[in-house]
Scaffold this active site. Structure first.
Site, mmCIF file in Angstrom:
data_model
loop_
_atom_site.group_PDB
_atom_site.id
_atom_site.type_symbol
_atom_site.label_atom_id
_atom_site.label_comp_id
_atom_site.label_asym_id
_atom_site.label_seq_id
_atom_site.Cartn_x
_atom_site.Cartn_y
_atom_site.Cartn_z
ATOM 1 N N CYS A 86 -11.470 7.594 32.434
ATOM 2 C CA CYS A 86 -12.235 8.831 32.314
ATOM 3 C C CYS A 86 -13.349 8.709 31.287
ATOM 4 O O CYS A 86 -13.373 7.790 30.468
ATOM 5 C CB CYS A 86 -11.315 9.979 31.876
ATOM 6 S SG CYS A 86 -9.995 10.389 33.032
ATOM 7 N N ASP A 116 -53.822 10.387 15.131
ATOM 8 C CA ASP A 116 -53.893 11.346 16.234
ATOM 9 C C ASP A 116 -54.238 12.746 15.715
ATOM 10 O O ASP A 116 -53.724 13.183 14.678
ATOM 11 C CB ASP A 116 -52.544 11.382 16.961
ATOM 12 C CG ASP A 116 -52.532 12.374 18.098
ATOM 13 O OD1 ASP A 116 -53.049 12.050 19.179
ATOM 14 O OD2 ASP A 116 -51.996 13.493 17.910
#
Length: 487
Positions: free
Chosen positions: A35, A450
């Protein structure tokens, strides 16, 4: 595996904490199944549990996948999670090419090592051989297709990379103690009658879906990408193992209750579905571990509260050439203007396809399509509004990709490829970093010059911004996205 002992792993399993999903798997001795840590089935006793770093390792130990939590939906691991970068890249390439029939020698060659070395380090890291890992990738993809689609068993077998239906049936029965048709009968959920294929791809929460979708919407290329009704749609052009061109479309939606994305792929792309899913995982950053990233970047909130938000994803790219062209077109103009230029390029030189979806009309031109244009290239791109210097840069990038002198693939070293990019006239530091960030999953790019970064960190100077960002290694790409999102 996580640096936890069995008791710590059991505690994480007991907590059903989604942060651990995909980081380990639990084999349950009493049932013979394995699982995910988030499985909602009845909790087994600790003495009945054993723990594995991959699904392949659990299957080699004799466990079959749980039908409730479905291990095939577990998110993968980011490159920085792996102890050995080489091994992690090999695992990702096996997932992406599980339907191609690529052999281990070819894979090792692309990674720059011998097949013997690859087998040795892979087994040491994952406790299974590359061949065993590949077999599990194919079986889990087939299980996903059987569960969630109406594809015939033959189509499932071929799409998942099995050479024959007989071999697929034999391996499926051997590993899962159930025939492919038997699995379908046991799954009660009714599937919609559709020729398209819809699957779920898991992620680790939190996941800022709306922010990622907004980022993509702002930069969408007309004719190629559409964002509507809370979903992302795009056209696709890929080649199969025989180098045959396949065309189609894909859509991506959000399933927040399942911590997953819903991916719908048009029928014509079935032969390349592993490639499509791998590109979606990259584009939507499904390998990300948001908790680990936030642990480092939460110091950003000392500058301004809310500057860093848990669950921020790094937008990748589906088509590397498309992304780099879009980046070049975006130099020194607005995002909207760059999208307009990209749309003109697509409408003029892209291949028109029929999708049945409004707004999806063309696939982006390939490097080969651009190189077929007679020189000077500016005579073809100039009338579209693309200035000569950028037209020449686009042509040089197309040639570099066609000649394979630049590599934006999973095997690429971002720092090496960025140096090559800087040798191309018209590519500066900002463009090279941005391309690496979005095409090569480079987590540590930082764009200190930027405009958006400077605005988000005003009144700091560029030099001060660079010094501040030193605390954000190795997640400065995520820091950049957080800064942009804050605007």
């Amino acid at each position: 595996m996580l640096a936890l002992d069995n008791n710590g792993l059991y505690t994480a399993y007991k907590a059903k904490d989604a942060r651990f999903d995909g980081r380990f798997f639990i084999g349950i001795l009493s049932t013979g199944i394995y699982c995910r840590p988030v499985c909602k089935a009845r909790q087994p006793k600790e003495e009945n549990c054993s723990f594995y770093s991959t699904a392949a390792e659990a299957e080699q130990a004799g466990y079959r996948p749980c039908l409730l939590c479905r291990p095939e939906l577990a998110p993968g691991s980011s490159i920085t999670d792996a102890t050995a970068n080489l091994v992690h890249k090999a695992a990702r390439m096996l997932e992406e090419n599980c339907g191609s029939g690529q052999n281990l020698d070819e894979l090792a060659g692309r990674l720059g090592c011998t097949d013997r070395h690859l087998r040795r380090v892979f087994t040491a890291e994952y406790h299974v051989s590359p061949v065993q890992y590949l077999q599990t990738c194919r079986l889990l993809l087939a299980k996903n297709l059987l569960t969630d689609t109406n594809l015939s068993v033959l189509d499932v077998a071929m799409s998942a990379g099995f050479g024959s239906l007989r071999r697929f049936n034999d391996l499926f029965k051997e590993h899962y103690q159930l025939s492919p048709t038997g699995l379908r009968k046991r799954m009660s959920e009714k599937k919609k009658e559709s020729s398209n294929i819809t699957l779920a791809l898991g992620y680790r929460p939190p996941y800022l879906w709306e922010e990622l979708l907004s980022f993509l919407a702002t930069r969408a290329i007309p004719g190629v990408e559409v964002i509507k009704e809370g979903k992302y749609f795009r056209t696709v052009h890929l080649q199969d193992t025989h180098q045959k061109s396949l065309y189609g479309w894909v859509s991506v939606g959000h399933l927040p209750q399942q911590n997953a994305l819903s991916v719908t792929v048009s029928e014509g792309l079935l032969p390349v579905i592993p490639q499509v899913l791998a590109k979606i995982r990259h584009m939507f950053d499904l390998y990300c571990d948001p908790t680990t990233i936030y642990d480092t970047l939460q110091v950003m909130n000392d500058i301004r509260p809310g500057l860093c938000t848990p669950g921020t994803r790094l937008p990748g790219s589906f088509n590397a050439f498309e992304m780099v062209v879009r980046a070049v077109l975006g130099q020194q103009i607005t995002i909207k203007a760059a999208s307009t230029l990209a749309g003109r390029l697509v409408n003029t030189f892209g291949i028109q396809i029929e999708t049945g979806i409004a707004g999806l009309t063309h696939v982006f031109p390939s490097p080969t399509d651009i190189l077929k244009l007679s020189e000077p290239i500016e005579s073809h791109l100039g009338p579209l509004g693309i200035i000569a210097t950028r037209a020449k840069t686009i042509y040089a990038l197309a040639k570099a990709l066609e000649d394979k002198t630049i590599d934006f693939g999973l095997c690429a070293d971002p720092e090496t490829e960025m140096k090559k990019l800087l040798d191309i006239p018209g590519i500066g530091s900002w463009t090279a970093q941005y391309i690496a960030m979005r095409t090569m999953e480079w987590t540590d790019a930082f764009l200190e010059t930027d405009v958006g970064v400077k605005k988000a960190l005003a009144p700091y100077s560029v030099k001060e911004i660079s010094q501040i960002a030193e605390k954000w290694h190795p997640w400065r790409s995520y820091a950049t996205i957080n800064l942009w999102n804050s605007l």
